[in-house]
Design an enzyme around this catalytic site. Sequence first.
Site, mmCIF file in Angstrom:
data_model
loop_
_atom_site.group_PDB
_atom_site.id
_atom_site.type_symbol
_atom_site.label_atom_id
_atom_site.label_comp_id
_atom_site.label_asym_id
_atom_site.label_seq_id
_atom_site.Cartn_x
_atom_site.Cartn_y
_atom_site.Cartn_z
ATOM 1 N N TRP A 27 15.971 12.237 73.817
ATOM 2 C CA TRP A 27 17.137 13.123 73.745
ATOM 3 C C TRP A 27 16.964 14.123 72.602
ATOM 4 O O TRP A 27 16.650 13.724 71.480
ATOM 5 C CB TRP A 27 18.400 12.284 73.528
ATOM 6 C CG TRP A 27 19.679 13.031 73.734
ATOM 7 C CD1 TRP A 27 19.845 14.255 74.319
ATOM 8 C CD2 TRP A 27 20.993 12.597 73.353
ATOM 9 N NE1 TRP A 27 21.178 14.588 74.351
ATOM 10 C CE2 TRP A 27 21.901 13.603 73.760
ATOM 11 C CE3 TRP A 27 21.495 11.456 72.721
ATOM 12 C CZ2 TRP A 27 23.281 13.500 73.547
ATOM 13 C CZ3 TRP A 27 22.863 11.350 72.508
ATOM 14 C CH2 TRP A 27 23.746 12.352 72.916
ATOM 15 N N TYR A 60 19.342 16.010 79.550
ATOM 16 C CA TYR A 60 18.828 16.406 78.234
ATOM 17 C C TYR A 60 18.245 17.820 78.299
ATOM 18 O O TYR A 60 17.308 18.093 79.064
ATOM 19 C CB TYR A 60 17.760 15.414 77.729
ATOM 20 C CG TYR A 60 18.262 13.973 77.603
ATOM 21 C CD1 TYR A 60 19.614 13.662 77.580
ATOM 22 C CD2 TYR A 60 17.360 12.912 77.517
ATOM 23 C CE1 TYR A 60 20.072 12.353 77.475
ATOM 24 C CE2 TYR A 60 17.801 11.597 77.410
ATOM 25 C CZ TYR A 60 19.168 11.330 77.397
ATOM 26 O OH TYR A 60 19.610 10.024 77.297
HETATM 27 N N1 LIG Z 1 22.135 6.544 78.323
HETATM 28 C C1 LIG Z 1 22.755 7.260 77.412
HETATM 29 O O1 LIG Z 1 23.929 7.650 77.561
HETATM 30 C C2 LIG Z 1 22.029 7.597 76.139
HETATM 31 C C3 LIG Z 1 22.742 8.080 75.029
HETATM 32 C C4 LIG Z 1 22.035 8.338 73.867
HETATM 33 C C5 LIG Z 1 20.658 8.149 73.811
HETATM 34 N N2 LIG Z 1 19.978 7.717 74.915
HETATM 35 C C6 LIG Z 1 18.515 7.502 74.889
HETATM 36 O O2 LIG Z 1 18.184 6.700 73.772
HETATM 37 C C7 LIG Z 1 17.255 7.392 72.937
HETATM 38 C C8 LIG Z 1 17.428 7.006 71.484
HETATM 39 O O3 LIG Z 1 18.719 7.316 71.011
HETATM 40 P P1 LIG Z 1 19.054 8.578 70.069
HETATM 41 O O4 LIG Z 1 18.040 9.641 70.236
HETATM 42 O O5 LIG Z 1 20.470 8.910 70.353
HETATM 43 O O6 LIG Z 1 19.039 7.968 68.597
HETATM 44 P P2 LIG Z 1 18.071 7.050 67.721
HETATM 45 O O7 LIG Z 1 16.840 6.722 68.428
HETATM 46 O O8 LIG Z 1 18.935 5.950 67.199
HETATM 47 O O9 LIG Z 1 17.770 8.014 66.475
HETATM 48 C C9 LIG Z 1 16.979 9.170 66.580
HETATM 49 C C10 LIG Z 1 16.971 9.842 65.192
HETATM 50 O O10 LIG Z 1 16.427 8.933 64.229
HETATM 51 C C11 LIG Z 1 15.283 9.526 63.596
HETATM 52 N N3 LIG Z 1 14.270 8.481 63.436
HETATM 53 C C12 LIG Z 1 13.559 7.869 64.415
HETATM 54 N N4 LIG Z 1 12.750 6.925 63.895
HETATM 55 C C13 LIG Z 1 12.961 6.947 62.558
HETATM 56 C C14 LIG Z 1 12.410 6.222 61.479
HETATM 57 N N5 LIG Z 1 11.494 5.275 61.667
HETATM 58 N N6 LIG Z 1 12.842 6.504 60.222
HETATM 59 C C15 LIG Z 1 13.775 7.452 60.018
HETATM 60 N N7 LIG Z 1 14.342 8.178 60.997
HETATM 61 C C16 LIG Z 1 13.922 7.932 62.258
HETATM 62 C C17 LIG Z 1 14.812 10.612 64.511
HETATM 63 O O11 LIG Z 1 14.176 11.611 63.741
HETATM 64 P P3 LIG Z 1 12.903 12.453 64.271
HETATM 65 O O12 LIG Z 1 13.214 12.840 65.698
HETATM 66 O O13 LIG Z 1 12.828 13.589 63.314
HETATM 67 O O14 LIG Z 1 11.690 11.567 64.186
HETATM 68 C C18 LIG Z 1 16.116 11.083 65.125
HETATM 69 O O15 LIG Z 1 16.771 11.993 64.245
HETATM 70 C C19 LIG Z 1 17.567 8.867 73.235
HETATM 71 O O16 LIG Z 1 16.591 9.730 72.744
HETATM 72 C C20 LIG Z 1 17.730 8.819 74.730
HETATM 73 O O17 LIG Z 1 16.461 8.748 75.359
HETATM 74 C C21 LIG Z 1 20.656 7.404 76.065
#
Ligand SMILES: NC(=O)c1ccc[n+]([C@@H]2O[C@H](COP(=O)([O-])OP(=O)(O)OC[C@H]3O[C@@H](n4cnc5c(N)ncnc54)[C@H](OP(=O)(O)O)[C@@H]3O)[C@@H](O)[C@H]2O)c1
Length: 284
Positions: A27, A60
């Site tokens: 995302w 997305y």
């Molecule tokens: N089904 C649904 O309704 C739904 C809703 C939300 C999300 N999703 C899916 O779930 C995935 C993950 O959720 P999300 O993107 O919302 O949030 P997340 O994975 O909880 O967090 C992503 C954020 O955390 C940072 N990050 C990642 N690894 C890190 C680490 N080791 N140390 C420090 N910061 C870190 C990333 O930075 P960088 O990118 O700069 O590395 C980004 O800013 C989404 O991308 C999507 O594919 C699905």
Amino acid sequence: MPTPVSSVPTLGLPAGEDVPVLGLGTWGMGENARRTEQEIAALQLGIDLGMTLVDTAEMYGDGSTEDLVGRALVGRRDKVYLVSKVLPSNASRTGTIAACERSLRRLKTDHIDLYLLHWRGSTPFGRTIEAFEELVAAGKIRHWGVSNLDPDDMKEFLAAKGGTGVQTNQVLYNPSRRGIEFDLLPMLKARKIPIMAYSPIEQGRILTDRTLVDIARRHGATPAQVALACALRDGGVIAIPKAADVAHVRDNRAALDVKLTAQDLADIDRVFPPPKKARPLEML
Ligand SMILES: NC(=O)c1ccc[n+]([C@@H]2O[C@H](COP(=O)([O-])OP(=O)(O)OC[C@H]3O[C@@H](n4cnc5c(N)ncnc54)[C@H](OP(=O)(O)O)[C@@H]3O)[C@@H](O)[C@H]2O)c1
């Protein structure tokens, strides 16, 4: 920093397929041309490190994320378990099929491994299931599932014609969002349906929490690794952190080496108490 284990553990979906317990979210990727190369490199590194489940959605970036994922998968498609999602506004029988075909073109592939209903809309579940089954029969998707369904929706889905073919429910889950531990998680575990934990590090917002920072220090790990280890601690969960930074990808991969102790879990319970009663399902 712990050294990565040799391979990413897997978990069986109801249809019998094994998928890695740690995958890659997308995302926010594909929305800024200046970040494209970095995002592709991060996804490719994640796949090469064994996080071979890639989660995306037609929503997305209005398709630009699927387009970027398609570019990242060139030469790696057969290593990847590819997950995408249909918007509820497209989830009619014909709408689902058309949406899937558009996703396939953007993803530059002839099939999606797991196709999810992104959240519940006004289309009866049975219509979407019919479309999913048509897509399976045509070889355009291999399996299907749901996202953001609360326990009542989930029961209704399972009771719909063909509904027991569901392979997962992708929901918000991390140390600060534990509501599903009360009902949805045990209900799905009993049926051997894994959940897919989205936003497993709360989009970065929990990384400065003092307790997570202290636990991380005890393990020579990072707060993100503690959050991921927490989501994965009891099985039945696949976590899909999104990382566009290659250092974050490596960090997340190494979370598999962090084993939380009873003391760590008690500390997490103190700051993020487990639910004592049903809570409405949270969504981002
Ligand atoms: N089904 C649904 O309704 C739904 C809703 C939300 C999300 N999703 C899916 O779930 C995935 C993950 O959720 P999300 O993107 O919302 O949030 P997340 O994975 O909880 O967090 C992503 C954020 O955390 C940072 N990050 C990642 N690894 C890190 C680490 N080791 N140390 C420090 N910061 C870190 C990333 O930075 P960088 O990118 O700069 O590395 C980004 O800013 C989404 O991308 C999507 O594919 C699905």
